[in-house]
Design an enzyme around this catalytic site. Structure first.
Site, PDB file in Angstrom:
ATOM      1  N   GLY A   1      31.635   8.856  24.998  1.00  0.00           N
ATOM      2  CA  GLY A   1      32.738   8.476  25.648  1.00  0.00           C
ATOM      3  C   GLY A   1      32.753   8.970  27.097  1.00  0.00           C
ATOM      4  O   GLY A   1      31.787   9.534  27.612  1.00  0.00           O
ATOM      5  N   ASN A   2      33.797   8.768  27.778  1.00  0.00           N
ATOM      6  CA  ASN A   2      33.962   9.390  29.126  1.00  0.00           C
ATOM      7  C   ASN A   2      35.518   9.713  29.332  1.00  0.00           C
ATOM      8  O   ASN A   2      36.107   9.393  28.375  1.00  0.00           O
ATOM      9  CB  ASN A   2      33.484   8.295  30.230  1.00  0.00           C
ATOM     10  CG  ASN A   2      34.165   6.970  30.036  1.00  0.00           C
ATOM     11  OD1 ASN A   2      35.530   6.914  30.072  1.00  0.00           O
ATOM     12  ND2 ASN A   2      33.171   5.995  29.700  1.00  0.00           N
ATOM     13  N   ARG A   3      35.667  10.005  30.558  1.00  0.00           N
ATOM     14  CA  ARG A   3      37.146  10.769  30.945  1.00  0.00           C
ATOM     15  C   ARG A   3      38.119   9.623  31.517  1.00  0.00           C
ATOM     16  O   ARG A   3      39.101  10.258  31.788  1.00  0.00           O
ATOM     17  CB  ARG A   3      36.838  11.700  31.942  1.00  0.00           C
ATOM     18  CG  ARG A   3      36.097  13.147  31.355  1.00  0.00           C
ATOM     19  CD  ARG A   3      36.013  14.165  32.522  1.00  0.00           C
ATOM     20  NE  ARG A   3      34.961  15.074  32.137  1.00  0.00           N
ATOM     21  CZ  ARG A   3      35.485  16.250  31.314  1.00  0.00           C
ATOM     22  NH1 ARG A   3      36.926  16.466  30.724  1.00  0.00           N
ATOM     23  NH2 ARG A   3      34.701  17.162  31.204  1.00  0.00           N
TER      24      ARG A   3
END
Length: 398
Positions: A203-205
């Site tokens: 995923g990412n932030r």
């Protein structure tokens, strides 16, 4: 501002007390107009004490003041929360058998209805038709939230939270231009998650704050809004049609389906550039003394470039976002310009991320490029302010 707060007879009427308090604390004069059934849930004394104004329900009260006409004519904004299935039906058919429905017929100011009812009632064809009728007349009808209902039931039909209703209603009377009225805009928001196994993902932030701000401000500027929400950390904005997505593939399908009749598509979601080639069907276990698993990654579909080159609707404006970090091969802006040329979108919004900037923050600082990489605007400030700057650039192209 002179606001009429209508309250229909549903258990969610208690939340309208909190809504009244928010509106009063914001400095507005609020006249509460409950139905007779609403007073079975919250009494007249509560409404009068908190509003500082008399409360009537019937057209035969305050006859000398012609209240059934005066209340609606004097209003600058009308909010009905909760709006029950019965209230929606009476409003859609133009009935005026109490002070609230008479007020709805007379009012010529913005009107926002916040439905609350059981899922089966919300999804019944009669309610669906009544909502469509009201919206076709320019009445703003929010979609209810999904969650715990009366008793043990859960599902769509829950009244949105008071602060969300207040924000959506007050947005209708802000000084924002209505330059997106009659337009359908699709906004994607949040970060995608690509499964490694049933419990892990890449995923990412991204928190989804900027995409949600874009949806919220587009609605305030008169647009019909579809928000394709990946994994977000903030509440969805009232007034938007929300479609949920988890992975990049799901988000792609949802955006493409919504974009078929959209005037504008804004890809603000942070879509993973790579995903595992395969996903394990069960949780990957540690092996004592063994090496960790090796992941083989493959590129995901470039949704923005695909939309920009296909144009699912003639004259559709496509906007992308580029979260960049500078490196030894170029600056944030240089990387953004290269991406603008490669993607083919009408506009590309470039922002630096990392080091406390961009993802998860309340503010943003962006440069807006056209398809050739030329700077057409900049914006810094809250994410709502940045969103308005993006819509200003879009309006010049629709």
């Amino acid at each position: 501002m002179r606001i009429v707060l209508g309250v229909a007879g549903g258990i969610a009427a208690y939340k309208a007390v909190l809504l009244l308090r928010l509106l009063r604390e914001d400095g507005h004069a609020v006249r509460v107009v409950p139905t007779r059934a609403a007073l079975e849930f919250v009494g007249r004394a509560t409404w009068e004490a908190l509003s500082g104004q008399p409360v009537t329900t019937d057209v035969f009260e305050d006859v000398d003041q012609v209240a059934h006409v005066a209340v609606g004519k004097q209003a600058e904004l009308v909010i009905v929360a909760p709006a029950t299935a019965d209230l929606l039906a009476r409003a859609a058919t133009g009935q005026a058998d109490d002070l609230l429905t008479a007020t709805l017929l007379v009012a010529r100011c913005p009107v926002l209805l916040a439905p609350a009812m059981h899922t089966e009632m919300w999804e019944h064809p009669a309610t669906v038709a009544n909502v469509a009728t009201l919206r076709s007349r320019g009445v703003h009808v929010l979609d209810p939230a999904a969650g715990r209902l009366t008793g043990t039931d859960t599902g769509p039909g829950r009244l949105p939270e008071p602060d969300e209703i207040a924000a959506a209603a007050l947005a209708l009377v802000t000084d924002r231009p209505q330059d997106l009225a009659g337009r359908h805009v699709v906004v994607s928001a949040g970060g995608t998650r690509e499964p490694i196994d049933p419990v892990r993902f890449l995923g990412n932030r991204s928190s989804g704050r900027q995409g949600v701000a874009l949806a919220r401000t587009a609605y305030a500027r008169g647009a019909r809004v579809t928000l394709v929400a990946a994994n977000i950390d903030v509440p969805v904005p009232a007034g938007a049609d929300v479609v949920r997505a988890e992975t990049g593939a799901e988000l792609r399908d949802a955006v493409r389906a919504a974009a078929k009749d959209a005037d504008v598509v804004v890809m603000a979601a942070a879509v993973a550039d790579f995903r595992p080639r395969t996903s394990a069907e069960s949780k990957i276990k540690k092996v004592a003394g063994g090496a960790g698993p090796v992941l083989e990654l493959v590129e995901t579909v470039d949704i923005l470039a695909e939309l920009a080159h296909e144009r699912l609707r003639a004259d559709q404006v496509v906007v992308g976002f580029a979260a960049e970090t500078g490196d030894d091969t170029g600056s944030v802006l240089e990387h953004g310009r290269a991406k603008a040329l490669r993607k083919g979108a009408d506009l590309l919004v470039v922002n630096a991320v990392g080091g406390g900037r961009g993802f998860g923050t309340e503010a943003n600082d962006v440069t807006i490029l056209d398809g050739s990489g030329a700077v057409v605007g900049t914006a810094a400030g809250s994410k709502d302010e940045v969103a308005d700057a993006v819509w200003d650039a879009v309006v010049e192209r629709v």
